[in-house]
Scaffold this active site. Structure first.
Site, PDB file in Angstrom:
ATOM      1  CD  GLU A   1      -6.616  12.665  -5.305  1.00 52.88           C
ATOM      2  OE1 GLU A   1      -7.098  12.183  -4.253  1.00 52.88           O
ATOM      3  OE2 GLU A   1      -5.472  12.442  -5.690  1.00 52.88           O
TER       4      GLU A   1
ATOM      5  CD  GLU B   1      -1.943  14.841  -5.593  1.00 44.17           C
ATOM      6  OE1 GLU B   1      -1.986  13.731  -5.019  1.00 44.17           O
ATOM      7  OE2 GLU B   1      -2.677  15.803  -5.283  1.00 44.17           O
TER       8      GLU B   1
END
Length: 497
Positions: A223, A404
């Site tokens: 991320e 995720e």
């Protein structure tokens, strides 16, 4: 940078994934743009379905043969052992020990004590039937100061972990960077310093050569967008900076680090596959106006295309560059050859999906769907389908892994000691179904990793939010399989819903 752009960036950061600090800074009950949010109940968790121990009905949704089911964690959130066996200090050690930064003054010093209890946790994974475990390697555990000779005790821990996974027939999926930058590198400028990308490539090479033959899948940077937005614009993640001029220079250096790590794996002779881990948010116009459509396009540029285009097309999106302006630190920081490095061919894309974004004509955001305990998270399973099909449509048939997806619930053991997180079951069921539909429509999705295996240190929220399939009693470090864990085990067993 224009005032309008600055406001857009701040709005964007306010409801970015994992932007949990917003509730503490006066945004609860409104959008980041100050527009009153719809009154909605928390999705799933506060109003669970009828409590029952009966298995869910078989819905007949089977995933392809060989589909891989897993769960995910990250080093700082679960390992603990912050000062043991030669581990150096990370930016999250510094940040969490700074008064006022973390809810309740929590730190990751102990977390879920996975460093000492990894064998027990591996047994939990085996008992759940996991095929794959996505974890991260702590850079300061390998190189205390972010460079130089590796710490053998740190490498040995990850060797034991990887070997333990293989012994239980669980495939390791290792992330090189999940935000725990060595503090010594931050002191030298952190990700604003181009040299940090070079140090990351050296660290990656050390890890590849130590573990490469035992790890089939590597993820580079987790991320990067969250580091940019939450760490450098909003400031409620480490390193806690509020400087939008620096933020997108950081974005470039993170992307450069990704490309250099891909090249390092190829140079090491490693046979594992490698790719980035990107949190992607489908962006939708909040209404039918041309202004909302235009604002949404730019939002998508910052949220998704800035990272996808550079990796898969070898160019940053022109609308984002124009919005930043020619004098921005990012634009001035891009050197000849950088984008060729960033676009070094990858083997797969890791997608992390949590929430959609609805954009107004003035560049603000509104909520359309119920939120979870994490007030930034709108619960919209259809967004999973939309982002997966969009990536395949726009960037080709690159293999995709979901690394995720999950939500926090107010999990408390009942009188019988069990944790009935029925809302999490509903959430995962609906998102699995959306992923199944995407596969049916041609998305090359290979695997799905639930966030998270264990309750853990949830960044700015400390231990306030519980995201795990497994309940952790932090006082005793006792583990309890939640209802969702038992349900997930059955999903894995029958490879579907």
């Amino acid at each position: 940078m224009s005032l309008l752009t600055r406001r857009r960036l701040l709005r964007r950061a306010a409801l970015s994934a994992t932007a949990a600090g917003a509730a503490r800074t006066g945004l609860a009950g409104t959008t980041a743009a100050g527009i009153a949010a719809p009154t909605v109940a928390l999705g799933g968790c506060d109003s669970p379905p009828e409590r029952t121990t009966d298995p869910e009905p078989d819905r007949g949704l089977r995933f392809p043969d060989g589909f891989v089911w897993g769960a995910a964690t990250s080093a700082y959130q679960i390992e603990g052992a912050a000062k043991e066996d030669g581990r150096g200090e990370s930016v999250w050690d510094t940040f969490s020990h700074t008064p006022g930064r973390i809810r309740n003054g929590d730190t990751g010093d102990v977390a879920a004590d996975h460093y000492h209890r990894y064998a027990q946790d591996l047994d939990l994974m085996r008992d759940l039937g996991l095929h794959s475990y996505r974890f991260s390697i702590s850079w300061p555990r390998i190189q205390a100061d972010g460079s130089g000779r590796p710490n053998q005790r740190g490498l040995d821990f990850y060797r034991r972990l990887v070997d333990g996974l293989h012994e239980r027939d669980i495939a390791p999926m290792a992330t090189l960077f999940h935000w725990d930058l060595p503090q010594a590198l931050q002191d030298a400028g952190g990700w604003e310093n181009r040299d940090t990308a070079e140090r990351f490539a050296e660290y990656a090479d050390v890890v590849f050569r130590a573990l490469g033959d035992r790890v089939p899948v590597w993820l580079t940077i987790n991320e990067p967008k969250t580091v940019v937005q939450n760490g450098y614009i909003w400031g409620h993640h480490a390193p806690g900076i509020r400087d939008e001029g620096a933020a997108y220079l950081v974005a470039h250096h993170l992307q450069l680090a990704h490309g250099l790590a891909v090249q390092a794996l190829r140079a090491s002779g490693g046979t594992g596959r490698i790719g980035p881990a990107l949190n992607l948010h489908p962006c939708y116009p909040a209404d039918d106006s041309p202004e909302s459509a235009a604002a949404t396009r730019l939002y998508d540029g910052y949220e998704n295309r800035l990272y996808l285009d550079s990796i898969f097309k070898g160019a940053y999106p022109q609308d984002v560059l124009d919005d930043l302006g020619p004098d921005s630190r990012m634009v001035r920081g891009v050197r000849d050859g950088d984008l060729k490095i960033i676009s070094s061919p990858v083997d797969l894309l890791a997608v992390q999906y949590y929430t959609p974004i609805y954009v107004t004509g003035d560049g603000g955001m509104v909520r359309k769907w119920p939120t979870s305990e994490a007030e930034w998270q709108q619960i919209y399973p259809e967004g999973m389908y939309d982002i997966l099909t969009r990536v395949t449509r726009d960037y080709g048939r690159v293999p995709i892994t979901i690394t995720e997806n999950g939500l926090p619930c107010p999990d408390v053991p009942g009188p019988d000691g069990n944790v009935d997180d029925a809302g999490r079951v509903t959430f995962l069921r609906d998102h699995f179904a959306a992923a199944h539909r995407a596969i049916g429509d041609g998305v090359p999705l290979e695997s799905y990793h639930v966030w998270s295996l264990l309750d853990n240190f949830e960044w700015a929220e400390g231990y306030e939010q519980r995201w795990g399939l497994v309940y952790v009693d932090y006082a005793s470090q006792r583990r309890v399989l939640k209802r969702s864990a038992h349900w997930y085990r059955d999903v894995i067993r029958r490879n579907g819903l």
